[in-house]
Design an enzyme around this catalytic site. Structure first.
Site, mmCIF file in Angstrom:
data_model
loop_
_atom_site.group_PDB
_atom_site.id
_atom_site.type_symbol
_atom_site.label_atom_id
_atom_site.label_comp_id
_atom_site.label_asym_id
_atom_site.label_seq_id
_atom_site.Cartn_x
_atom_site.Cartn_y
_atom_site.Cartn_z
ATOM 1 N NE ARG A 195 -2.940 -0.149 3.326
ATOM 2 C CZ ARG A 195 -3.685 0.358 4.121
ATOM 3 N NH1 ARG A 195 -4.917 0.460 3.723
ATOM 4 N NH2 ARG A 195 -3.343 1.157 5.166
ATOM 5 C CG ASP A 196 3.757 4.303 1.420
ATOM 6 O OD1 ASP A 196 3.471 5.263 0.477
ATOM 7 O OD2 ASP A 196 4.353 4.742 2.154
ATOM 8 C CB ILE A 197 5.009 0.456 -4.181
ATOM 9 C CG1 ILE A 197 4.802 -0.932 -3.381
ATOM 10 C CG2 ILE A 197 5.957 0.037 -5.342
ATOM 11 C CD1 ILE A 197 4.433 -2.323 -4.199
#
Length: 143
Positions: A15-17
């Site tokens: 969820r935070d690439i």
């Protein structure tokens, strides 16, 4: 990409690439490897007590969808909270990897890949035209 495949195989979404969360690591045998870091926004869809279906999660009230807004998949951003609302996060990390690849290949100031700007809530099918690689601005590696 192999990190995304590994996480997905284990029903975990990062969820935070984004570029800030990719580091270069030198192994003991002097090989360089890219490493995915910062798992603070991760969501584990295996939790048995949640009884989740695949990568789908109910969103009855406003809640964090994780990550940088420009890297969130439209399937995640478009959902409005409510009693029957569900976020399907299955493609979120894949989308983020595509956005990261676009920014890496586009150089230091890549053109916006979508006509609707950075807000994924406004993306439309017309925004997904293939890039004109001959127009410039992309790495020669794509040609």
């Amino acid at each position: 990409l192999s990190a995304i495949v590994h996480l997905k195989r284990h029903r975990i979404v990062h969820r935070d690439i984004k570029a800030d969360n990719i580091m270069l690591r030198t192994t003991p045998d002097d090989q360089e490897r890219l490493v995915l870091i910062d798992f603070g926004q991760c969501f584990d869809f295996r939790a048995p007590e949640l009884e989740l279906d695949g990568f789908k999660m109910p969103i009855p009230v406003p809640t964090s969808r994780g990550g940088a807004p420009g890297f969130l998949a439209p399937e995640v951003v478009r959902v409005r909270p409510g009693p029957r609302s569900v976020i399907d996060s299955e493609k979120n990390d894949d989308w983020a990897a595509g956005m990261l690849l676009h920014s890496l290949l586009g150089g230091p100031d890549p053109a916006d890949p979508f006509t609707s700007g950075d807000d994924p809530r406004h993306f439309a099918d017309a925004d997904f035209a293939p890039p004109d690689l001959d127009a410039g601005g992309y790495s020669a590696v794509l040609g």
